[in-house]
Write a protein that holds these residues in place. Structure first.
Motif, PDB file in Angstrom:
ATOM      1  N   PRO A 167      -4.776   9.192  -6.354  1.00 33.67           N
ATOM      2  CA  PRO A 167      -5.457   8.583  -6.463  1.00 33.67           C
ATOM      3  C   PRO A 167      -6.729   7.787  -6.386  1.00 33.67           C
ATOM      4  CG  PRO A 167      -2.636   8.566  -5.685  1.00 33.67           C
ATOM      5  CD  PRO A 167      -3.323   9.635  -5.788  1.00 33.67           C
ATOM      6  N   ASN A 168      -6.840   6.697  -6.499  1.00 36.42           N
ATOM      7  CA  ASN A 168      -8.149   6.139  -6.600  1.00 36.42           C
ATOM      8  C   ASN A 168      -8.812   6.225  -4.865  1.00 36.42           C
ATOM      9  OD1 ASN A 168     -10.578   6.553  -7.528  1.00 36.42           O
ATOM     10  ND2 ASN A 168     -10.716   3.543  -6.849  1.00 36.42           N
ATOM     11  N   ASP A 169      -7.564   5.518  -3.786  1.00 33.07           N
ATOM     12  CA  ASP A 169      -7.436   5.350  -2.570  1.00 33.07           C
ATOM     13  C   ASP A 169      -7.558   6.269  -1.583  1.00 33.07           C
ATOM     14  OD1 ASP A 169      -5.247   5.472  -2.936  1.00 33.07           O
ATOM     15  OD2 ASP A 169      -4.045   3.732  -2.668  1.00 33.07           O
ATOM     16  N   GLU A 170      -7.453   7.748  -2.518  1.00 31.05           N
ATOM     17  CA  GLU A 170      -7.756   8.843  -1.097  1.00 31.05           C
ATOM     18  C   GLU A 170      -9.736   9.561  -0.859  1.00 31.05           C
ATOM     19  OE1 GLU A 170      -5.033  11.202  -2.151  1.00 31.05           O
ATOM     20  OE2 GLU A 170      -3.017   9.504  -2.647  1.00 31.05           O
ATOM     21  N   SER A 217      -6.648  16.963 -11.123  1.00 27.74           N
ATOM     22  CA  SER A 217      -7.573  15.602  -9.876  1.00 27.74           C
ATOM     23  C   SER A 217      -7.536  14.697 -10.591  1.00 27.74           C
ATOM     24  CB  SER A 217      -8.811  16.427  -9.647  1.00 27.74           C
ATOM     25  OG  SER A 217     -10.145  16.446 -10.441  1.00 27.74           O
ATOM     26  N   ASN A 218      -7.555  14.269 -11.906  1.00 29.45           N
ATOM     27  CA  ASN A 218      -7.312  13.262 -11.950  1.00 29.45           C
ATOM     28  C   ASN A 218      -6.667  12.765 -11.811  1.00 29.45           C
ATOM     29  OD1 ASN A 218     -10.105  12.924 -13.621  1.00 29.45           O
ATOM     30  ND2 ASN A 218      -9.538  13.812 -15.295  1.00 29.45           N
ATOM     31  N   GLN A 247     -12.677   9.195  -9.029  1.00 28.20           N
ATOM     32  CA  GLN A 247     -12.850   9.032  -7.959  1.00 28.20           C
ATOM     33  C   GLN A 247     -14.278   8.586  -6.991  1.00 28.20           C
ATOM     34  OE1 GLN A 247     -10.754  11.562  -8.932  1.00 28.20           O
ATOM     35  NE2 GLN A 247      -9.166  11.139  -8.732  1.00 28.20           N
ATOM     36  N   GLU A 248     -14.029   7.615  -6.639  1.00 32.52           N
ATOM     37  CA  GLU A 248     -14.536   6.885  -5.519  1.00 32.52           C
ATOM     38  C   GLU A 248     -15.122   8.079  -4.672  1.00 32.52           C
ATOM     39  OE1 GLU A 248     -13.905   2.523  -5.721  1.00 32.52           O
ATOM     40  OE2 GLU A 248     -13.923   2.424  -7.396  1.00 32.52           O
ATOM     41  N   HIS A 249     -14.216   7.939  -4.450  1.00 35.04           N
ATOM     42  CA  HIS A 249     -14.282   8.016  -2.308  1.00 35.04           C
ATOM     43  C   HIS A 249     -14.271   9.603  -2.869  1.00 35.04           C
ATOM     44  CE1 HIS A 249     -13.464   7.756   2.275  1.00 35.04           C
ATOM     45  NE2 HIS A 249     -14.537   8.237   1.966  1.00 35.04           N
ATOM     46  N   VAL A 250     -14.708  10.948  -2.939  1.00 34.10           N
ATOM     47  CA  VAL A 250     -15.621  12.240  -3.009  1.00 34.10           C
ATOM     48  C   VAL A 250     -16.520  12.807  -2.447  1.00 34.10           C
ATOM     49  CG1 VAL A 250     -15.453  14.316  -4.538  1.00 34.10           C
ATOM     50  CG2 VAL A 250     -14.299  11.947  -5.105  1.00 34.10           C
TER      51      VAL A 250
END
Length: 477
Positions: A273-276, A269-270, A291-294
């Motif tokens: 991409p962070n924008d998803e 999962s790492n 990620q930020e958006h989880v």
């Protein structure tokens, strides 16, 4: 009034005098023929030592009980545990001073430490939970505690007072997350504050007494470099998996219990991409995504009336209305397999999931069976078409006999030919024997086959060097 007298007044059932009960030494005894048999000196010493140990254990438990009762009395008066904790050692010193039976024979620091673990941690097993070398803790009733340390099971010298003590620790684990355990619901899945997975089962189902199994997670989640260092996979395999995740292929991680599926899923999962936007679905929340958006979803068991339960299948259906870029399912074990496959086949690419199986082929067969759990009468060929169209890669992970965890196969699902789902191994583990230290000798190697979706990777702007799929030499496992 002394501290000990105050305790006696508040709790009439306190100190009971412990008397030595040693059998009168018999140096000689008569056998049936009248001959004198001399009792061996070693046996006498053993009996004496055993008696002394029993007496010491009784004193130890008595001191701990008195100290525990005193703390309970203090809590009734102040109701502030933080104010009492600094006083516990002083309480123990006062009790020992006022009672001669505890002087010189009791490890005060050990008693205080165990009391502190009960109050602020998870009882006797707290030191194991804090030990970074311990990966799993298994409580088999009050008198037997095992741990897994560096891949090996060890019997510890830890014990609980009784079944009630174990139940108290279970309650302390499950209560904060709204779970319950009692005779009407004698099994529970839960988690610790750090995300470690907990399973508990109590009598009458557990004949040895309340049983706890805790799968610990590292304080800092593992990354791909850690798995390469542990020799779970090679750099070439890591490069390939990185490309698969970024190209939004649907990946299924399969393996047995304790093989490291969840850890591998977390590492994969790492690569997202962070924008998803990522939606995770689990029975007990374990995944630690960076990620930020989880958005993390967790199933819920029914209440005492049998109502209010929310299953993994319900959460999978709901997640599709939450505009996910990725859906990550902690474990597929039932009817939710059908909803997962439908999601993968209707535009939700890049999904990740895990399941139990012995091989990629077995995982396909299990998915067929789990789809049938949904109660929809589908022909077998239709189910296989769903599986072949949904899943792109199966990662098979195993825990070998020497305790090491390895990705033993990375397999491509190539499609359906007739009624058979065609699988092709891209990487595999080749075992070559056992070393002198008991470790399994082997190599993780590419099979030399380039996957059919290689063009899809290139169309996504992802380039994998061709030598990743070529076995150019041995890689020692």
């Amino acid at each position: 009034m002394s501290l000990l007298n105050r305790i006696k007044d508040k709790n009439p059932q306190t100190v009971q005098e412990i008397h030595k009960q040693q059998p009168r030494p018999q140096d000689q005894q008569q056998n049936s023929s009248g001959r004198t048999v001399v009792v061996q000196e070693g046996q006498k010493k053993f009996n004496q030592k055993s008696s002394e140990q029993t007496e010491k254990q009784n004193k130890y438990r008595e001191l701990k009980r008195i100290l525990h009762n005193q703390i309970l009395q203090e809590l009734k008066e102040t109701d502030d545990i933080d104010a009492i904790i600094p006083k516990i050692d002083e309480m123990a010193i006062d009790i020992i001073k006022e009672n001669d039976q505890f002087k010189g024979s009791i490890d005060r620091k050990k008693v205080v430490e165990e009391i502190m673990n009960d109050l602020t941690g998870f009882g006797p097993i707290n030191p194991l939970l804090l030990d970074e070398d311990v990966s799993e803790v298994m409580v088999n009733g009050p008198n037997q505690v095992y741990c897994e340390r560096k891949g090996r099971l060890e019997l510890t010298n830890i014990s609980f007072r009784d079944n009630e003590h174990v139940l108290h620790v279970i309650e302390k684990i499950v209560a904060p997350i709204g779970r319950r355990i009692d005779e009407s619901s004698p099994m529970v899945d839960a988690r610790l504050p750090d995300g470690s997975r907990v399973n508990a089962i109590i009598p009458p189902l557990a004949l040895n007494g309340p049983t706890i199994t805790i799968r610990k997670f590292a304080k800092d989640p593992f990354v791909i470099d850690d798995l390469i260092h542990f020799k779970t996979l090679t750099q070439e395999m890591a490069t390939f998996l990185d490309a698969c995740v970024k190209a939004r292929l649907n990946i299924f991680v399969s393996g047995g219990t304790g093989s490291g599926k969840t850890t591998t899923l977390n590492v994969l999962s790492n690569f997202i991409p962070n924008d998803e936007r990522i939606v995770t679905i689990e029975d007990a929340a374990e995944l630690q995504l960076g990620q930020e958006h989880v958005v993390s979803l967790e199933s819920r068991p029914p209440n005492i009336e049998g109502k209010g339960g929310i299953s993994i299948r319900d959460l999978v259906r709901n997640s599709l209305r939450m505009r996910p870029d990725r859906v990550v399912i902690g474990e597929v074990r039932g009817a939710e397999a059908l909803d997962m496959l439908q999601a993968m086949n209707t535009g939700h690419d890049g999904s990740l999931a895990t399941g139990h199986s012995n091989s990629p082929r077995d995982m396909i067969a299990r998915l067929e069976t789990m789809v049938l759990f949904a109660g929809v009468e589908l022909p077998v060929k239709a189910i296989r078409e769903q599986i072949a169209g949904a899943i792109d890669v199966i990662i098979q992970q195993s825990r070998l006999k020497d305790g090491t965890r390895k990705i033993v196969k990375i397999t491509e699902v190539q499609g359906l030919e007739g009624d058979i789902i065609v699988l092709q191994d891209i990487f595999t583990f080749v075992q070559e024997g056992i070393k002198e230290n008991g470790k399994i000798a082997g190599r993780l190697v590419p099979t030399g086959v380039r996957p059919k979706f290689y063009d899809q990777l290139e169309n996504s702007g992802i380039t994998i060097p061709p030598n990743v799929f070529i076995n150019e030499g041995e890689w020692e496992a």
